[in-house]
Design a protein around this motif. Structure first.
Motif, PDB file in Angstrom:
ATOM      1  N   UNK A   3      46.276  45.913  41.426  1.00 48.34           N
ATOM      2  CA  UNK A   3      44.901  46.170  41.853  1.00 48.34           C
ATOM      3  C   UNK A   3      44.770  47.557  42.477  1.00 48.34           C
ATOM      4  N   UNK A   4      45.745  47.945  43.303  1.00 45.70           N
ATOM      5  CA  UNK A   4      45.694  49.268  43.934  1.00 45.70           C
ATOM      6  C   UNK A   4      45.798  50.373  42.889  1.00 45.70           C
ATOM      7  N   UNK A   5      46.659  50.154  41.874  1.00 44.90           N
ATOM      8  CA  UNK A   5      46.804  51.169  40.825  1.00 44.90           C
ATOM      9  C   UNK A   5      45.515  51.321  40.032  1.00 44.90           C
ATOM     10  N   UNK A   6      44.886  50.201  39.695  1.00 44.56           N
ATOM     11  CA  UNK A   6      43.627  50.250  38.959  1.00 44.56           C
ATOM     12  C   UNK A   6      42.540  50.923  39.785  1.00 44.56           C
ATOM     13  N   UNK A   7      42.523  50.645  41.094  1.00 47.34           N
ATOM     14  CA  UNK A   7      41.514  51.251  41.966  1.00 47.34           C
ATOM     15  C   UNK A   7      41.755  52.749  42.114  1.00 47.34           C
ATOM     16  N   UNK A   8      43.025  53.141  42.320  1.00 43.49           N
ATOM     17  CA  UNK A   8      43.346  54.556  42.505  1.00 43.49           C
ATOM     18  C   UNK A   8      43.051  55.363  41.249  1.00 43.49           C
TER      19      UNK A   8
ATOM     20  N   UNK B 193      27.095  44.046  34.946  1.00 45.55           N
ATOM     21  CA  UNK B 193      27.962  43.038  34.334  1.00 45.55           C
ATOM     22  C   UNK B 193      29.430  43.416  34.503  1.00 45.55           C
ATOM     23  N   UNK B 194      29.746  44.696  34.243  1.00 46.44           N
ATOM     24  CA  UNK B 194      31.131  45.151  34.359  1.00 46.44           C
ATOM     25  C   UNK B 194      31.612  45.054  35.800  1.00 46.44           C
ATOM     26  N   UNK B 195      30.779  45.493  36.751  1.00 45.78           N
ATOM     27  CA  UNK B 195      31.164  45.421  38.172  1.00 45.78           C
ATOM     28  C   UNK B 195      31.369  43.976  38.611  1.00 45.78           C
ATOM     29  N   UNK B 196      30.519  43.071  38.107  1.00 42.90           N
ATOM     30  CA  UNK B 196      30.652  41.655  38.474  1.00 42.90           C
ATOM     31  C   UNK B 196      31.933  41.062  37.898  1.00 42.90           C
ATOM     32  N   UNK B 197      32.195  41.333  36.624  1.00 38.78           N
ATOM     33  CA  UNK B 197      33.395  40.780  36.000  1.00 38.78           C
ATOM     34  C   UNK B 197      34.675  41.419  36.525  1.00 38.78           C
ATOM     35  N   UNK B 198      34.574  42.629  37.042  1.00 40.69           N
ATOM     36  CA  UNK B 198      35.758  43.277  37.622  1.00 40.69           C
ATOM     37  C   UNK B 198      36.242  42.554  38.875  1.00 40.69           C
ATOM     38  N   UNK B 199      35.376  41.679  39.424  1.00 38.79           N
ATOM     39  CA  UNK B 199      35.798  40.911  40.591  1.00 38.79           C
ATOM     40  C   UNK B 199      36.920  39.935  40.252  1.00 38.79           C
ATOM     41  N   UNK B 200      37.096  39.636  38.960  1.00 44.63           N
ATOM     42  CA  UNK B 200      38.171  38.715  38.571  1.00 44.63           C
ATOM     43  C   UNK B 200      39.550  39.365  38.698  1.00 44.63           C
ATOM     44  N   UNK B 201      39.589  40.666  38.935  1.00 50.80           N
ATOM     45  CA  UNK B 201      40.874  41.362  39.034  1.00 50.80           C
ATOM     46  C   UNK B 201      41.659  40.949  40.276  1.00 50.80           C
ATOM     47  N   UNK B 202      41.034  40.192  41.185  1.00 51.87           N
ATOM     48  CA  UNK B 202      41.756  39.762  42.381  1.00 51.87           C
ATOM     49  C   UNK B 202      42.907  38.819  42.049  1.00 51.87           C
ATOM     50  N   UNK B 203      42.889  38.252  40.834  1.00 52.65           N
ATOM     51  CA  UNK B 203      43.984  37.350  40.442  1.00 52.65           C
ATOM     52  C   UNK B 203      45.244  38.144  40.089  1.00 52.65           C
ATOM     53  N   UNK B 204      45.113  39.454  39.901  1.00 53.00           N
ATOM     54  CA  UNK B 204      46.277  40.287  39.584  1.00 53.00           C
ATOM     55  C   UNK B 204      47.070  40.596  40.852  1.00 53.00           C
ATOM     56  N   UNK B 205      48.344  40.949  40.715  1.00 55.74           N
ATOM     57  CA  UNK B 205      49.138  41.341  41.895  1.00 55.74           C
ATOM     58  C   UNK B 205      48.504  42.507  42.627  1.00 55.74           C
ATOM     59  N   UNK B 206      48.745  42.579  43.939  1.00 55.32           N
ATOM     60  CA  UNK B 206      48.138  43.610  44.760  1.00 55.32           C
ATOM     61  C   UNK B 206      48.467  45.022  44.304  1.00 55.32           C
ATOM     62  N   UNK B 207      49.702  45.240  43.867  1.00 57.28           N
ATOM     63  CA  UNK B 207      50.097  46.576  43.409  1.00 57.28           C
ATOM     64  C   UNK B 207      49.297  46.994  42.184  1.00 57.28           C
TER      65      UNK B 207
END
Length: 210
Positions: free
Chosen positions: A44-49, A28-42
């Motif tokens: 998203x990269x910070x959250x991923x790193x 569920x968490x992995x699926x809902x994390x797909x909504x993070x694409x609406x955030x700015x690219x920077x």
């Protein structure tokens, strides 16, 4: 050996439900994390790193609340009505959208009765009983072909996966309404009758030759 077997089964009873629960939560968490694409690219990269997980759950809830608040006021209803009319004019898309919207309106409407009543029906033949859920009433044209009468549309789920099943129309008199809630009925179905609503009853199954 008897003690080891007892410990083994006791461990399974603890680990298996915990493992399945964690696996479902992770999905569920992995699926809902797909909504993070609406955030700015920077972002998203910070959250991923930094391996930040679960923010998509909060973002999804926030989006749902904002859309629900907008859709509940006068201006939002007018905008949604306009957007709905536009989508319904697009070939192919309108048929898919209309079907999905009709189902969602039926399931999630506060005034709807779909999947709010569990009933006992004879399925797949007379003498065999199972639990089903009322989805509504058939249309006048269908009832006319059925010879008239008071019919209910019911969904008969399969076990242990209730997402698959059969839609059938039965006479209301052939459906026995149960006092158990839909959640209790689903647990009963998914557990294949192991989790009995109201607690297990002591029923001795004897051989016909005994």
């Amino acid at each position: 050996m008897l003690a080891l077997r007892k410990w083994l089964f006791s461990g399974l009873l603890v680990i298996v439900p915990l493992f399945i629960t964690l696996a479902v939560l992770k999905w569920i968490i992995d699926t809902l994390d797909q909504t993070l694409w609406v955030l700015p690219g920077a972002w998203q990269r910070w959250l991923y790193d930094n391996n930040v997980r679960g923010l998509g759950v909060l973002l999804t809830l926030a989006i749902l609340l904002v859309v629900g608040a907008v859709a509940s006021n006068f201006v939002g209803k007018r905008l949604l009505g306009w957007g709905d009319a536009v989508v319904r004019r697009i070939p192919v898309v309108r048929s898919i959208y209309s079907s999905v919207k009709q189902v969602s309106d039926t399931l999630f409407s506060e005034n709807g009765n779909a999947f709010r009543t569990a009933v006992l029906v004879q399925w797949p033949r007379e003498g065999l009983w199972t639990i089903a859920f009322v989805t509504g009433t058939p249309g006048a044209d269908v009832v006319e072909h059925l010879g008239g009468g008071d019919y209910l549309g019911v969904y008969v789920p399969t076990t242990p996966n209730p997402t698959g099943g059969y839609f059938v129309m039965l006479k209301r008199s052939d459906c026995i309404e149960l006092k158990m809630s839909v959640d209790e009925a689903l647990k009963y179905i998914v557990s294949m009758g192991v989790v009995v609503p109201g607690g297990p009853s002591a029923v001795a199954v004897k051989s016909s030759n005994s």
